[in-house]
Motif scaffolding. Structure first.
Motif, PDB file in Angstrom:
ATOM      1  N   GLN A 107     113.506  34.794 -29.790  1.00 46.82           N
ATOM      2  CA  GLN A 107     112.371  35.687 -29.571  1.00 46.82           C
ATOM      3  C   GLN A 107     111.555  35.248 -28.358  1.00 46.82           C
ATOM      4  OE1 GLN A 107     109.887  36.631 -33.081  1.00 46.82           O
ATOM      5  NE2 GLN A 107     111.573  35.887 -34.340  1.00 46.82           N
ATOM      6  N   VAL A 108     111.322  33.936 -28.255  1.00 47.23           N
ATOM      7  CA  VAL A 108     110.563  33.404 -27.122  1.00 47.23           C
ATOM      8  C   VAL A 108     111.305  33.666 -25.819  1.00 47.23           C
ATOM      9  CG1 VAL A 108     109.654  31.299 -26.052  1.00 47.23           C
ATOM     10  CG2 VAL A 108     109.413  31.648 -28.528  1.00 47.23           C
ATOM     11  N   GLU A 109     112.592  33.419 -25.821  1.00 47.57           N
ATOM     12  CA  GLU A 109     113.374  33.613 -24.599  1.00 47.57           C
ATOM     13  C   GLU A 109     113.380  35.078 -24.168  1.00 47.57           C
ATOM     14  OE1 GLU A 109     116.520  29.908 -24.848  1.00 47.57           O
ATOM     15  OE2 GLU A 109     117.068  31.792 -25.812  1.00 47.57           O
ATOM     16  N   ASP A 110     113.446  35.988 -25.137  1.00 48.45           N
ATOM     17  CA  ASP A 110     113.398  37.413 -24.808  1.00 48.45           C
ATOM     18  C   ASP A 110     112.048  37.785 -24.210  1.00 48.45           C
ATOM     19  OD1 ASP A 110     115.976  37.780 -25.713  1.00 48.45           O
ATOM     20  OD2 ASP A 110     115.382  38.561 -27.677  1.00 48.45           O
ATOM     21  N   ALA A 111     110.976  37.203 -24.766  1.00 51.71           N
ATOM     22  CA  ALA A 111     109.635  37.534 -24.292  1.00 51.71           C
ATOM     23  C   ALA A 111     109.359  36.956 -22.911  1.00 51.71           C
ATOM     24  CB  ALA A 111     108.593  37.031 -25.286  1.00 51.71           C
ATOM     25  N   LEU A 112     109.843  35.758 -22.662  1.00 46.68           N
ATOM     26  CA  LEU A 112     109.551  35.079 -21.394  1.00 46.68           C
ATOM     27  C   LEU A 112     110.590  35.359 -20.320  1.00 46.68           C
ATOM     28  CD1 LEU A 112     108.374  31.536 -22.605  1.00 46.68           C
ATOM     29  CD2 LEU A 112     107.011  33.589 -22.200  1.00 46.68           C
ATOM     30  N   GLN A 113     111.749  35.881 -20.752  1.00 53.04           N
ATOM     31  CA  GLN A 113     112.858  36.105 -19.817  1.00 53.04           C
ATOM     32  C   GLN A 113     113.258  34.801 -19.117  1.00 53.04           C
ATOM     33  OE1 GLN A 113     114.721  39.250 -19.214  1.00 53.04           O
ATOM     34  NE2 GLN A 113     113.859  39.168 -21.285  1.00 53.04           N
ATOM     35  N   ARG A 114     113.258  33.738 -19.914  1.00 53.43           N
ATOM     36  CA  ARG A 114     113.638  32.403 -19.447  1.00 53.43           C
ATOM     37  C   ARG A 114     114.221  31.629 -20.622  1.00 53.43           C
ATOM     38  NH1 ARG A 114     109.252  33.937 -16.661  1.00 53.43           N
ATOM     39  NH2 ARG A 114     108.948  33.202 -14.492  1.00 53.43           N
ATOM     40  N   PRO A 115     115.059  30.644 -20.355  1.00 57.88           N
ATOM     41  CA  PRO A 115     115.501  29.756 -21.434  1.00 57.88           C
ATOM     42  C   PRO A 115     114.336  28.927 -21.964  1.00 57.88           C
ATOM     43  CG  PRO A 115     116.904  29.549 -19.488  1.00 57.88           C
ATOM     44  CD  PRO A 115     115.702  30.322 -19.066  1.00 57.88           C
ATOM     45  N   LEU A 116     114.361  28.610 -23.241  1.00 61.90           N
ATOM     46  CA  LEU A 116     113.367  27.726 -23.841  1.00 61.90           C
ATOM     47  C   LEU A 116     114.007  26.365 -24.086  1.00 61.90           C
ATOM     48  CD1 LEU A 116     110.573  27.227 -25.113  1.00 61.90           C
ATOM     49  CD2 LEU A 116     111.540  28.033 -27.283  1.00 61.90           C
ATOM     50  N   ILE A 117     113.363  25.317 -23.616  1.00 62.69           N
ATOM     51  CA  ILE A 117     113.802  23.938 -23.819  1.00 62.69           C
ATOM     52  C   ILE A 117     112.964  23.364 -24.957  1.00 62.69           C
ATOM     53  CG2 ILE A 117     114.092  21.670 -22.748  1.00 62.69           C
ATOM     54  CD1 ILE A 117     113.990  23.168 -20.010  1.00 62.69           C
ATOM     55  N   ILE A 118     113.582  22.744 -25.945  1.00 60.61           N
ATOM     56  CA  ILE A 118     112.837  22.217 -27.090  1.00 60.61           C
ATOM     57  C   ILE A 118     112.757  20.691 -27.027  1.00 60.61           C
ATOM     58  CG2 ILE A 118     113.364  24.183 -28.559  1.00 60.61           C
ATOM     59  CD1 ILE A 118     115.470  22.438 -29.970  1.00 60.61           C
ATOM     60  N   GLU A 119     111.653  20.153 -27.545  1.00 58.75           N
ATOM     61  CA  GLU A 119     111.400  18.711 -27.497  1.00 58.75           C
ATOM     62  C   GLU A 119     111.397  18.098 -28.894  1.00 58.75           C
ATOM     63  OE1 GLU A 119     108.051  15.519 -25.865  1.00 58.75           O
ATOM     64  OE2 GLU A 119     107.457  17.553 -26.386  1.00 58.75           O
ATOM     65  N   ASN A 120     112.067  16.960 -29.036  1.00 55.52           N
ATOM     66  CA  ASN A 120     111.948  16.172 -30.260  1.00 55.52           C
ATOM     67  C   ASN A 120     110.547  15.583 -30.337  1.00 55.52           C
ATOM     68  OD1 ASN A 120     112.966  14.476 -27.958  1.00 55.52           O
ATOM     69  ND2 ASN A 120     112.559  12.802 -29.419  1.00 55.52           N
ATOM     70  N   VAL A 121     109.962  15.551 -31.531  1.00 52.43           N
ATOM     71  CA  VAL A 121     108.550  15.185 -31.653  1.00 52.43           C
ATOM     72  C   VAL A 121     108.372  13.888 -32.434  1.00 52.43           C
ATOM     73  CG1 VAL A 121     107.767  17.573 -31.476  1.00 52.43           C
ATOM     74  CG2 VAL A 121     108.250  16.602 -33.739  1.00 52.43           C
ATOM     75  N   SER A 122     107.219  13.264 -32.229  1.00 51.69           N
ATOM     76  CA  SER A 122     106.852  12.096 -33.029  1.00 51.69           C
ATOM     77  C   SER A 122     106.381  12.556 -34.403  1.00 51.69           C
ATOM     78  CB  SER A 122     105.740  11.300 -32.332  1.00 51.69           C
ATOM     79  OG  SER A 122     104.611  12.128 -32.103  1.00 51.69           O
ATOM     80  N   ALA A 123     106.536  11.696 -35.404  1.00 44.71           N
ATOM     81  CA  ALA A 123     106.150  12.063 -36.770  1.00 44.71           C
ATOM     82  C   ALA A 123     105.690  10.820 -37.522  1.00 44.71           C
ATOM     83  CB  ALA A 123     107.315  12.726 -37.495  1.00 44.71           C
ATOM     84  N   TYR A 124     104.971  11.073 -38.603  1.00 44.58           N
ATOM     85  CA  TYR A 124     104.399   9.980 -39.394  1.00 44.58           C
ATOM     86  C   TYR A 124     104.784  10.100 -40.863  1.00 44.58           C
ATOM     87  CZ  TYR A 124     102.100   9.961 -34.980  1.00 44.58           C
ATOM     88  OH  TYR A 124     101.881   9.968 -33.618  1.00 44.58           O
ATOM     89  N   SER A 178     102.784  34.371 -31.575  1.00 42.15           N
ATOM     90  CA  SER A 178     101.692  35.094 -30.928  1.00 42.15           C
ATOM     91  C   SER A 178     102.211  35.860 -29.719  1.00 42.15           C
ATOM     92  CB  SER A 178     100.589  34.121 -30.492  1.00 42.15           C
ATOM     93  OG  SER A 178      99.645  34.781 -29.670  1.00 42.15           O
ATOM     94  N   GLN A 179     102.222  37.177 -29.829  1.00 49.88           N
ATOM     95  CA  GLN A 179     102.680  37.985 -28.707  1.00 49.88           C
ATOM     96  C   GLN A 179     101.696  37.921 -27.546  1.00 49.88           C
ATOM     97  OE1 GLN A 179     105.784  39.333 -28.662  1.00 49.88           O
ATOM     98  NE2 GLN A 179     105.915  38.198 -30.604  1.00 49.88           N
ATOM     99  N   ARG A 180     100.426  37.766 -27.841  1.00 51.33           N
ATOM    100  CA  ARG A 180      99.437  37.636 -26.766  1.00 51.33           C
ATOM    101  C   ARG A 180      99.684  36.365 -25.967  1.00 51.33           C
ATOM    102  NH1 ARG A 180      92.789  37.635 -27.242  1.00 51.33           N
ATOM    103  NH2 ARG A 180      92.402  37.166 -25.032  1.00 51.33           N
ATOM    104  N   LEU A 181      99.945  35.249 -26.679  1.00 50.05           N
ATOM    105  CA  LEU A 181     100.227  33.996 -25.978  1.00 50.05           C
ATOM    106  C   LEU A 181     101.485  34.130 -25.134  1.00 50.05           C
ATOM    107  CD1 LEU A 181      99.788  30.991 -25.398  1.00 50.05           C
ATOM    108  CD2 LEU A 181     101.042  30.470 -27.502  1.00 50.05           C
ATOM    109  N   LEU A 182     102.531  34.723 -25.689  1.00 53.95           N
ATOM    110  CA  LEU A 182     103.772  34.873 -24.949  1.00 53.95           C
ATOM    111  C   LEU A 182     103.577  35.743 -23.704  1.00 53.95           C
ATOM    112  CD1 LEU A 182     106.286  35.314 -27.900  1.00 53.95           C
ATOM    113  CD2 LEU A 182     106.134  33.365 -26.349  1.00 53.95           C
TER     114      LEU A 182
END
Length: 278
Positions: A132-149, A78-82
């Motif tokens: 793409q996110v980093e280019d849009a935000l001009q910041r590094p993106l940190i990713i999180e490991n998630v819980s799953a079922y 979502s470019q609007r969200l970014l």
């Protein structure tokens, strides 16, 4: 205060929820080294609540943790969200932004975190979306490991997948200690081995939270209870493996008074101090 390369302040953090706003403002002491919030919950907030929020952001350093980017989904980002997130981060001088290594809906927002198949194709695809996110935000993106079922068919383990995405995208990790524990119960495996497999040089900060014991062999990552003893033990082991990292306490449901959260914050700080002194 030390600020890590990721933009995360050192020390102990607390997840900011609206029910805590008044107590944090009224407290004579600074109760945490930084606050973390979901920008989606605060973008566009004005009036009295917005003024109170601004007063708090002038008192505490902020980091942001997104909820609805759909990073691992297949729909276009979502470019609007970014755009909205970029404006929010700039306005509040936030250097660090993280998101979940999961999907949360393509044709509609599901408000849940869904696993994706652990495949080479998804490693490359998600790494491209991170850029793409980093280019849009001009910041590094940190990713999180998630819980799953459940585990979807794939070519690698969760640990291998997370490490492959980190390497392909050249990004950092928000290591959620409770998620590692929850997945070990729900899906099998050893949480210590998962955390051990994470590359130390990419661990930006940690999350701690409580979970709900739904039934034997099934734990729900609810963020609605105090941190469980096995997760505390795993945090201490994590510091031993990767060194002390900034560590944040999350509480999203059944949120008690701030005074009831302080002992958990103090326990994190004591573990950090003890490890540094050792």
């Amino acid at each position: 205060m030390t600020v890590f390369r990721s933009g995360i302040p050192s020390g102990t953090g607390l997840g900011l929820r609206r029910s805590l706003l008044s107590e944090l403002l009224e407290s004579e002491s600074v109760v945490a080294d930084f606050l973390e919030l979901a920008p989606e919950n605060w973008i566009g907030v004005g009036g009295r609540l917005g003024r109170r929020f601004r007063a708090l952001t002038e008192r505490y350093p902020l980091v942001c943790h997104g909820l609805s980017l759909n990073l691992a989904g297949s729909a276009p980002l979502s470019q609007r969200l970014l755009t909205d997130v970029r404006r929010f981060l700039d306005e509040h001088n936030v250097a660090a932004y993280s998101e979940h290594l999961s999907a949360c809906g393509d044709h509609a927002q599901l408000y849940d975190l869904l696993p994706v198949p652990f495949t080479d194709e998804n490693v490359r695809r998600i790494a491209g979306r991170i850029h793409q996110v980093e280019d849009a935000l001009q910041r590094p993106l940190i990713i999180e490991n998630v819980s799953a079922y459940l585990t979807l068919p794939g070519q690698m383990s969760e640990a291998e997948f997370v490490c492959a995405v980190l390497e392909e995208a050249d990004c950092q990790l928000l290591l959620d200690v409770n998620n590692a524990y929850v997945n070990s119960v729900n899906l099998g495996g050893d949480p210590f081995e998962f955390i051990q497999a994470m590359p130390s040089e990419r661990v930006a900060y940690l999350h701690m939270a409580g979970h709900f014991d739904a039934e034997p062999g099934l734990k729900i990552d609810s963020h609605g209870a105090a941190v469980a003893d096995p997760v505390w033990q795993l945090l201490e082991q994590t510091y031993g493996l990767h060194g002390v990292r900034p560590t944040l306490l999350e509480r999203d449901f059944n949120i008690p008074a701030l005074s009831e959260l302080l002992p958990e914050l103090q326990r994190i700080r004591a573990l950090q101090t003890g490890r540094v002194a050792a």
